[in-house]
Design a protein around this motif. Sequence first.
Motif, PDB file in Angstrom:
ATOM      1  N   UNK A  22       0.866  -1.176   0.000  1.00 47.05           N
ATOM      2  CA  UNK A  22       0.000   0.000   0.000  1.00 47.05           C
ATOM      3  C   UNK A  22       0.902   1.225   0.000  1.00 47.05           C
ATOM      4  N   UNK A  23       0.414   2.312  -0.543  1.00 44.75           N
ATOM      5  CA  UNK A  23       1.161   3.561  -0.566  1.00 44.75           C
ATOM      6  C   UNK A  23       0.316   4.662   0.055  1.00 44.75           C
ATOM      7  N   UNK A  24       0.897   5.385   0.973  1.00 41.09           N
ATOM      8  CA  UNK A  24       0.196   6.514   1.592  1.00 41.09           C
ATOM      9  C   UNK A  24       0.185   7.694   0.623  1.00 41.09           C
ATOM     10  N   UNK A  25      -0.673   8.653   0.905  1.00 42.87           N
ATOM     11  CA  UNK A  25      -0.697   9.856   0.061  1.00 42.87           C
ATOM     12  C   UNK A  25       0.633  10.600   0.170  1.00 42.87           C
ATOM     13  N   UNK A  26       1.285  10.531   1.319  1.00 43.21           N
ATOM     14  CA  UNK A  26       2.588  11.165   1.488  1.00 43.21           C
ATOM     15  C   UNK A  26       3.639  10.499   0.593  1.00 43.21           C
ATOM     16  N   UNK A  27       3.628   9.170   0.545  1.00 50.17           N
ATOM     17  CA  UNK A  27       4.593   8.451  -0.294  1.00 50.17           C
ATOM     18  C   UNK A  27       4.348   8.765  -1.773  1.00 50.17           C
ATOM     19  N   UNK A  54      -8.765   1.852  -0.626  1.00 47.14           N
ATOM     20  CA  UNK A  54      -8.053   2.466   0.483  1.00 47.14           C
ATOM     21  C   UNK A  54      -8.233   1.645   1.745  1.00 47.14           C
ATOM     22  N   UNK A  55      -7.252   1.796   2.605  1.00 46.50           N
ATOM     23  CA  UNK A  55      -7.324   1.189   3.932  1.00 46.50           C
ATOM     24  C   UNK A  55      -6.929   2.276   4.919  1.00 46.50           C
ATOM     25  N   UNK A  56      -7.750   2.479   5.920  1.00 44.94           N
ATOM     26  CA  UNK A  56      -7.507   3.516   6.928  1.00 44.94           C
ATOM     27  C   UNK A  56      -6.554   2.986   8.001  1.00 44.94           C
ATOM     28  N   UNK A  57      -5.930   3.906   8.708  1.00 44.13           N
ATOM     29  CA  UNK A  57      -5.143   3.560   9.881  1.00 44.13           C
ATOM     30  C   UNK A  57      -3.709   3.170   9.599  1.00 44.13           C
ATOM     31  N   UNK A  58      -3.061   2.647  10.647  1.00 45.51           N
ATOM     32  CA  UNK A  58      -1.660   2.238  10.581  1.00 45.51           C
ATOM     33  C   UNK A  58      -1.472   1.173   9.510  1.00 45.51           C
ATOM     34  N   UNK A  59      -0.521   1.391   8.635  1.00 49.32           N
ATOM     35  CA  UNK A  59      -0.276   0.441   7.543  1.00 49.32           C
ATOM     36  C   UNK A  59      -1.240   0.613   6.385  1.00 49.32           C
ATOM     37  N   UNK A  60      -2.060   1.642   6.459  1.00 49.75           N
ATOM     38  CA  UNK A  60      -3.050   1.873   5.414  1.00 49.75           C
ATOM     39  C   UNK A  60      -2.491   2.680   4.265  1.00 49.75           C
ATOM     40  N   UNK A  61      -3.360   2.986   3.359  1.00 51.58           N
ATOM     41  CA  UNK A  61      -2.986   3.760   2.184  1.00 51.58           C
ATOM     42  C   UNK A  61      -3.823   3.333   0.989  1.00 51.58           C
ATOM     43  N   UNK A  62      -3.210   3.437  -0.169  1.00 50.66           N
ATOM     44  CA  UNK A  62      -3.881   3.111  -1.426  1.00 50.66           C
ATOM     45  C   UNK A  62      -3.264   1.862  -2.034  1.00 50.66           C
TER      46      UNK A  62
END
Length: 143
Positions: A22-27, A54-62
Motif C-alpha cells: 500500500x502507498x500513503x498519500x505522502x509516499x 483504500x485502507x484507513x489507519x496504521x499500515x493503510x494507504x492506497x
Amino acid sequence: MNSEFTIAVHGLVLLAYTPDHMATSEKIACNVATHPARVRKVMGALRKLGYVETKEGLGGGYSLRCDPERVTLAELYRAMCPGSLKPTWTSGNPEEKCVVAGNMQCVMDGIFAEAERHLESYFEGLTIGDVLRSIRESQLAKG
C-alpha cells in the motif's frame, strides 16, 4: 490538460510497480513531487471510479484495484480532465460583422474538438501497464 491527469497516471503506475504494498498519500506525493492534499483529491476520485482501494489507519494507504493492462490513458483522461484541450477563452465574437471575428470562435471550437478526438484515440492505445513498461525500459537504457 491538467495536472490531475498526470497525478492519476503517475499514482496508478506507482501502485502497479509495487502491487503487493500500500502507498500513503505522502509516499505518492513525494514520488510525484506534489502536495499530499492534491494526491488525496486525485486518489479519492480514482477510488470512486474503482481504480484504487483504500485502507484507513496504521499500515493503510492506497492499493491498485484494477488490472493495469486494461486501464487506458483515455479512460483516465475522460475521468480527470475531459475537454481540457479547449482553452477557457476563445478569441472572436459571433455577433461581430467582421468575417474573421464573427467566425473564429466556432472554427476554433471545431479544431479543438477534433484535436480532442485525436488525443483520446491516441490515449486509447496506451495503458497503465504500457507506461510502467516504458519506465522500466527507460531505466534499463540508463544502465
